[in-house]
Design a protein around this motif. Structure first.
Motif, PDB file in Angstrom:
ATOM      1  N   MET A  17       0.705  -1.199  -0.406  1.00 59.13           N
ATOM      2  CA  MET A  17       0.089   0.036  -0.169  1.00 59.13           C
ATOM      3  C   MET A  17       0.672   1.556  -0.348  1.00 59.13           C
ATOM      4  SD  MET A  17      -3.271   0.320   2.773  1.00 59.13           S
ATOM      5  CE  MET A  17      -3.710   1.922   2.872  1.00 59.13           C
ATOM      6  N   PHE A  20       2.408   1.885  -3.568  1.00 59.88           N
ATOM      7  CA  PHE A  20       1.665   2.346  -4.148  1.00 59.88           C
ATOM      8  C   PHE A  20       1.382   3.840  -4.182  1.00 59.88           C
ATOM      9  CE2 PHE A  20      -2.642   3.162  -5.848  1.00 59.88           C
ATOM     10  CZ  PHE A  20      -2.240   2.863  -6.918  1.00 59.88           C
ATOM     11  N   LEU A  21       0.947   3.854  -3.339  1.00 59.84           N
ATOM     12  CA  LEU A  21       0.628   5.651  -3.145  1.00 59.84           C
ATOM     13  C   LEU A  21       1.618   6.033  -2.733  1.00 59.84           C
ATOM     14  CD1 LEU A  21      -1.456   5.940  -0.116  1.00 59.84           C
ATOM     15  CD2 LEU A  21      -2.031   6.296  -1.777  1.00 59.84           C
ATOM     16  N   ILE A  28       2.484  11.551 -10.338  1.00 55.18           N
ATOM     17  CA  ILE A  28       1.989  12.909 -10.200  1.00 55.18           C
ATOM     18  C   ILE A  28       2.812  13.732 -10.797  1.00 55.18           C
ATOM     19  CG2 ILE A  28       0.026  14.357  -8.886  1.00 55.18           C
ATOM     20  CD1 ILE A  28      -1.009  12.796  -8.163  1.00 55.18           C
ATOM     21  N   ALA A 268      -8.621  10.946   7.442  1.00 56.84           N
ATOM     22  CA  ALA A 268      -8.369  11.700   6.018  1.00 56.84           C
ATOM     23  C   ALA A 268      -9.171  12.231   5.437  1.00 56.84           C
ATOM     24  CB  ALA A 268      -8.511   9.666   4.593  1.00 56.84           C
ATOM     25  N   ALA A 272      -8.424  16.292   5.391  1.00 54.26           N
ATOM     26  CA  ALA A 272      -8.511  17.444   3.698  1.00 54.26           C
ATOM     27  C   ALA A 272      -9.435  18.960   3.536  1.00 54.26           C
ATOM     28  CB  ALA A 272      -9.274  16.398   2.722  1.00 54.26           C
ATOM     29  N   ILE A 306       3.164  15.658   0.462  1.00 54.44           N
ATOM     30  CA  ILE A 306       1.474  14.938  -0.281  1.00 54.44           C
ATOM     31  C   ILE A 306       2.231  13.633  -0.076  1.00 54.44           C
ATOM     32  CG2 ILE A 306       0.225  13.925  -2.074  1.00 54.44           C
ATOM     33  CD1 ILE A 306      -0.128  16.737  -2.661  1.00 54.44           C
ATOM     34  N   VAL A 313      -2.315   8.669   6.189  1.00 56.47           N
ATOM     35  CA  VAL A 313      -2.763   7.937   6.494  1.00 56.47           C
ATOM     36  C   VAL A 313      -2.902   6.237   6.339  1.00 56.47           C
ATOM     37  CG1 VAL A 313      -4.524   6.488   4.194  1.00 56.47           C
ATOM     38  CG2 VAL A 313      -3.976   9.481   4.572  1.00 56.47           C
TER      39      VAL A 313
ATOM     40  N   SER B 130      -6.359   1.644  -1.260  1.00 58.46           N
ATOM     41  CA  SER B 130      -4.738   2.613  -1.176  1.00 58.46           C
ATOM     42  C   SER B 130      -5.349   3.564  -1.455  1.00 58.46           C
ATOM     43  CB  SER B 130      -3.715   2.335  -1.877  1.00 58.46           C
ATOM     44  OG  SER B 130      -3.409   0.853  -2.102  1.00 58.46           O
ATOM     45  N   LEU B 131      -5.612   4.069  -2.880  1.00 60.94           N
ATOM     46  CA  LEU B 131      -6.553   5.528  -3.153  1.00 60.94           C
ATOM     47  C   LEU B 131      -7.466   5.996  -2.574  1.00 60.94           C
ATOM     48  CD1 LEU B 131      -6.709   5.359  -7.087  1.00 60.94           C
ATOM     49  CD2 LEU B 131      -5.256   6.840  -5.464  1.00 60.94           C
ATOM     50  N   ALA B 133      -8.229   5.548   0.520  1.00 58.66           N
ATOM     51  CA  ALA B 133      -7.948   5.802   2.256  1.00 58.66           C
ATOM     52  C   ALA B 133      -7.418   7.346   1.890  1.00 58.66           C
ATOM     53  CB  ALA B 133      -6.962   4.558   2.570  1.00 58.66           C
ATOM     54  N   PHE B 134      -6.903   7.598   0.765  1.00 61.85           N
ATOM     55  CA  PHE B 134      -6.205   9.333   1.279  1.00 61.85           C
ATOM     56  C   PHE B 134      -6.464  10.511   0.730  1.00 61.85           C
ATOM     57  CE2 PHE B 134      -2.870  12.126  -0.869  1.00 61.85           C
ATOM     58  CZ  PHE B 134      -2.080  11.881  -0.396  1.00 61.85           C
ATOM     59  N   PRO B 135      -6.472  10.559   1.281  1.00 61.32           N
ATOM     60  CA  PRO B 135      -7.705  12.097   1.458  1.00 61.32           C
ATOM     61  C   PRO B 135      -7.883  12.579   0.178  1.00 61.32           C
ATOM     62  CG  PRO B 135      -5.569  12.947   2.655  1.00 61.32           C
ATOM     63  CD  PRO B 135      -5.514  11.244   2.484  1.00 61.32           C
ATOM     64  N   LEU B 137      -9.188  15.416  -1.366  1.00 62.94           N
ATOM     65  CA  LEU B 137      -9.165  16.753  -1.337  1.00 62.94           C
ATOM     66  C   LEU B 137      -7.151  16.870  -2.305  1.00 62.94           C
ATOM     67  CD1 LEU B 137      -9.916  19.772  -1.791  1.00 62.94           C
ATOM     68  CD2 LEU B 137      -9.189  19.616   0.626  1.00 62.94           C
ATOM     69  N   ILE B 138      -6.789  16.484  -1.024  1.00 70.38           N
ATOM     70  CA  ILE B 138      -5.346  16.427  -0.907  1.00 70.38           C
ATOM     71  C   ILE B 138      -5.243  16.240  -2.652  1.00 70.38           C
ATOM     72  CG2 ILE B 138      -2.734  16.009  -0.368  1.00 70.38           C
ATOM     73  CD1 ILE B 138      -4.694  16.307   2.574  1.00 70.38           C
ATOM     74  N   LEU B 139      -5.149  14.804  -2.997  1.00 64.45           N
ATOM     75  CA  LEU B 139      -4.700  13.910  -4.183  1.00 64.45           C
ATOM     76  C   LEU B 139      -5.169  15.468  -4.737  1.00 64.45           C
ATOM     77  CD1 LEU B 139      -3.746  11.745  -5.212  1.00 64.45           C
ATOM     78  CD2 LEU B 139      -5.942  11.134  -5.847  1.00 64.45           C
ATOM     79  N   ILE B 141      -5.891  18.179  -5.447  1.00 62.03           N
ATOM     80  CA  ILE B 141      -5.000  19.652  -5.127  1.00 62.03           C
ATOM     81  C   ILE B 141      -3.200  19.156  -6.476  1.00 62.03           C
ATOM     82  CG2 ILE B 141      -3.135  20.505  -3.603  1.00 62.03           C
ATOM     83  CD1 ILE B 141      -5.942  21.124  -1.530  1.00 62.03           C
ATOM     84  N   ALA B 142      -2.679  17.737  -5.509  1.00 61.50           N
ATOM     85  CA  ALA B 142      -2.198  17.209  -6.212  1.00 61.50           C
ATOM     86  C   ALA B 142      -1.867  17.631  -7.375  1.00 61.50           C
ATOM     87  CB  ALA B 142      -0.866  16.247  -5.482  1.00 61.50           C
ATOM     88  N   ILE B 143      -2.631  16.638  -8.336  1.00 61.91           N
ATOM     89  CA  ILE B 143      -3.317  16.762 -10.142  1.00 61.91           C
ATOM     90  C   ILE B 143      -2.896  17.870 -10.176  1.00 61.91           C
ATOM     91  CG2 ILE B 143      -3.688  15.390 -11.349  1.00 61.91           C
ATOM     92  CD1 ILE B 143      -4.279  13.395  -9.452  1.00 61.91           C
ATOM     93  N   ALA B 145      -2.277  21.361  -9.329  1.00 61.05           N
ATOM     94  CA  ALA B 145      -1.331  21.700  -9.478  1.00 61.05           C
ATOM     95  C   ALA B 145       0.094  21.611 -10.200  1.00 61.05           C
ATOM     96  CB  ALA B 145      -0.742  21.405  -7.622  1.00 61.05           C
ATOM     97  N   MET B 146       0.407  20.293 -10.207  1.00 61.20           N
ATOM     98  CA  MET B 146       0.881  19.843 -10.890  1.00 61.20           C
ATOM     99  C   MET B 146       0.255  19.128 -12.984  1.00 61.20           C
ATOM    100  SD  MET B 146       3.554  19.127  -9.131  1.00 61.20           S
ATOM    101  CE  MET B 146       5.060  19.141 -11.004  1.00 61.20           C
TER     102      MET B 146
END
Lengths: 333, 292
Positions: A17, A20-21, A28, A268, A272, A306, A313, B130-131, B133-135, B137-139, B141-143, B145-146
């Motif tokens: 996990m 992967f993250l 990105i 999480a 955010a 990030i 998390v 995994s995806l 679980a990730f916050p 909004l932060i994901l 923001i990252a994408i 921003a890039m």
């Protein structure tokens, strides 16, 4: 499966996990269109400038080597250096993170203090007017943009009524002992400073807490309705116990168990929401750090930030699963 | 004692069922109203979509709501009422694209992963969990921003958050549907896997997909606004977008210009509320367990 075996299996799952993250973050930042070098230098950069910056950022080596360097770095706690300040990013993050923790914990407290009693009320008045009002309240707070609510509170309580400071974190203690400034005030015995910093904390914590309270309200209601139908609750009723005793000693206690897991899962959402709340209240936490570094095009810092969120998390979900496995042996089956 | 432990009479059951239907109906009315405002905007205001006068001139800035400008004017002298009318186009467009992207990716993955099972299912599930679980909004923001914000880019960034949501819901439904007798029957008459998955199983997952779809719309609108707020706005001034206007208003809070943030914010809440009421109501109609 014993608890020990479960911990081992669960740890083995946390590793892929994490990888992967971390890979997602890498994709990105490095692979998606929008090259950081072009973004930083703008359209008029010479090829020499690009080469120099690429070397500085470690972008001049093959992509798979960049990936390996990056993964290895993260596991050693090395997130690179900020392009803006030149300070190691892990050091900067650890400076901002405690402030986010203070905000998040306070907001969680607010959310539970609002959500659980309302959820209990709704379940006791199931499908009656109170229930419908509480559910509408839950549906509405969920859809309010957190920054908008924050700004309205700033206007009312900060600008017009002048009850609370509009923004900022307030004065900091003379000495930093734990990193958590609120704790430090108490440790150095500065009660005045403590009270002052609480006045700065009230609005951001209430803003964020109110928004996530809807989730806890809804869950408390659902679990309470379920436990109130269980045989042991019915038995308690037939033994003639007081209503309050049944609600709080029998039903709520059992409804709280799934709630504990939910608190972990909400971390999480809390993080955010904290990003936007921090920006709204100029709160010097990780969210403000992230957003300001996006503005400065400090890409190593953005990436590091990030990654740090991803690690939190994973760690939190690991702890939640273990807590749950400990509390409820059926999970380990 | 409380009604919740007694068996609830039929009339109550009807009432609760009715609440769910009323939620969906209210949500649809709110949305029709919002979409109506956006579509009919040219007939509801004489001003340009940016909020400037029809001849392109600006109004006096920072006017409080009055008879001439019922929602006031903003920092550069644009009519806020006009901007509120036109400001829904960007968030609604972003929300439409993002849920569409997420749907097109998440649903087929969920169907196949759930139906085929085995190692592939385990792998995809791990990635999706995994995806998830990730916050989100932060994901996003990252994408954003890039790759830089634009309607399609922002939509893609938000879609990444919702792919695992569609995936999980569809997959868990497939797991129970695929054990049903009619699927067995389809297998026995020699239907191909793809045909079973898309013609036999997919239709039964549609109600669940609809719940997520409208929830996705609500979240996408909020996230688009959040991105605008932190400086990753889909459009730049003077173009109108609710989130952007709230972000602009932040600079003038201390001077007490409440009207700049209030009205676009209320529109954001309404639009999101419409979608989330539909989602909530549909969910209640499908899972009557709690309403018994």
């Amino acid at each position: 499966m014993t608890l020990k075996a479960y911990i081992i299996t669960r740890s083995l799952l946390a590793l892929p996990m994490t990888i992967f993250l971390l890979s997602v973050v890498f994709i990105i930042v490095r692979i998606l269109p929008g090259n950081p070098i072009d973004l930083i230098l703008g359209p008029h950069a010479t090829p020499e400038m690009k080469t120099i910056l690429a070397q500085r950022l470690g972008l001049d080596i093959p992509i798979y080597l960049q990936y390996l360097h990056y993964i290895a770095g993260v596991f050693q706690g090395n997130l690179g250096k900020s392009m803006h300040t030149g300070i190691p990013i892990s050091q900067e993050i650890l400076q901002y993170f405690p402030n986010t923790v203070v905000l998040a914990v306070a907001a969680m407290f607010v959310a539970l203090a609002i959500g659980i009693p309302l959820g209990v009320l709704a379940s006791q008045r199931f499908s009656k007017t109170e229930d419908i009002i509480v559910r509408l309240f839950g549906a509405t707070v969920y859809v309010i943009p957190v920054f908008w609510l924050g700004m309205i509170l700033q206007l009312v309580f900060g600008v017009y009524l002048r009850i609370f400071p509009v923004a900022g974190i307030g004065p900091l203690p003379s000495k930093s002992l734990t990193g958590l400034y609120i704790l430090d005030f108490l440790l150095v015995g500065d009660l005045q400073g403590f009270a002052k910093s609480i006045s700065y904390l009230v609005m951001p914590a209430f803003t964020l807490g109110l928004i996530i309270s809807g989730v806890f309200m809804r869950l408390t209601r659902t679990y309470m309705v379920e436990t109130m139908r269980q045989d042991y609750t019915v038995a308690a009723v037939s033994r003639g116990l007081r209503k309050q005793t049944i609600i709080y000693k029998y039903a709520l206690r059992n409804a709280l168990l799934p709630l504990v897991t939910m608190i972990g899962l909400e971390i999480a959402g809390l993080l955010a929401g904290a990003v936007l709340t921090e920006v709204t209240f100029s709160w010097p936490g990780l969210g403000t750090y992230l957003v300001s570094r996006i503005g400065l095009r400090d890409y190593p810092a953005v990436q590091g930030c990030i990654v740090f969120f991803a690690v939190i998390v994973i760690v939190v979900s690991f702890i939640v699963d273990l807590t749950y496995a400990y509390l409820d042996p059926r999970v380990r089956l | 004692m409380t009604t919740s432990i007694r068996k609830i009479p039929a009339i109550k059951r009807f009432l609760v069922g009715d609440v769910a239907k009323r939620m969906v109906a209210t949500g649809i009315v709110i949305l029709a109203f919002i979409i109506g405002l956006n579509v009919l905007a040219p007939y509801l205001t004489p001003n340009k979509p940016t909020g400037a006068r029809a001849d392109g001139q600006l109004f006096r800035p920072f006017q409080e709501p009055s008879k001439d400008h019922i929602m006031g004017t903003n920092d550069i002298g644009l009519d806020i009422y006009t901007r509120v009318l036109y400001g829904g186009r960007v968030p609604l467009l972003v929300a439409t694209f993002s849920t569409l992207f997420a749907l097109l990716l998440g649903v087929p993955l969920g169907l196949l992963s759930g139906y085929l099972g085995g190692f592939l299912d385990k792998l995809i599930s791990l990635i999706m969990d995994s995806l998830f679980a990730f916050p989100g909004l932060i994901l996003a923001i990252a994408i954003t921003a890039m790759i830089g914000p634009s309607i399609l880019n922002t939509a893609a960034a938000i879609a990444v958050i919702y792919v695992p949501v569609f995936f999980r819901v569809v997959r868990s439904q497939v797991l129970s549907i695929k054990e049903l007798l009619y699927v067995e029957a389809a297998k026995s008459i020699g239907e191909s896997t793809l045909s079973i998955v898309f013609r036999y199983i997919l239709p039964n997952t549609i109600p669940g997909i609809l719940v997520i779809l409208s929830m996705g719309f609500a979240d996408a609108i909020l996230i688009e606004a959040g991105l605008s707020f932190i400086g990753l706005s889909t459009v730049v001034p003077p173009d109108a977008s609710w989130g952007l206007d709230v972000a602009i208003g932040r600079n003038y809070l201390l001077s007490g210009s409440w009207w700049i943030i209030t009205f676009p914010g209320i529109m954001l809440i309404f639009a999101t509320l419409g979608f989330s009421l539909i989602s909530e109501g549909l969910n209640d109609l499908m899972n009557p367990k709690l309403s018994e």
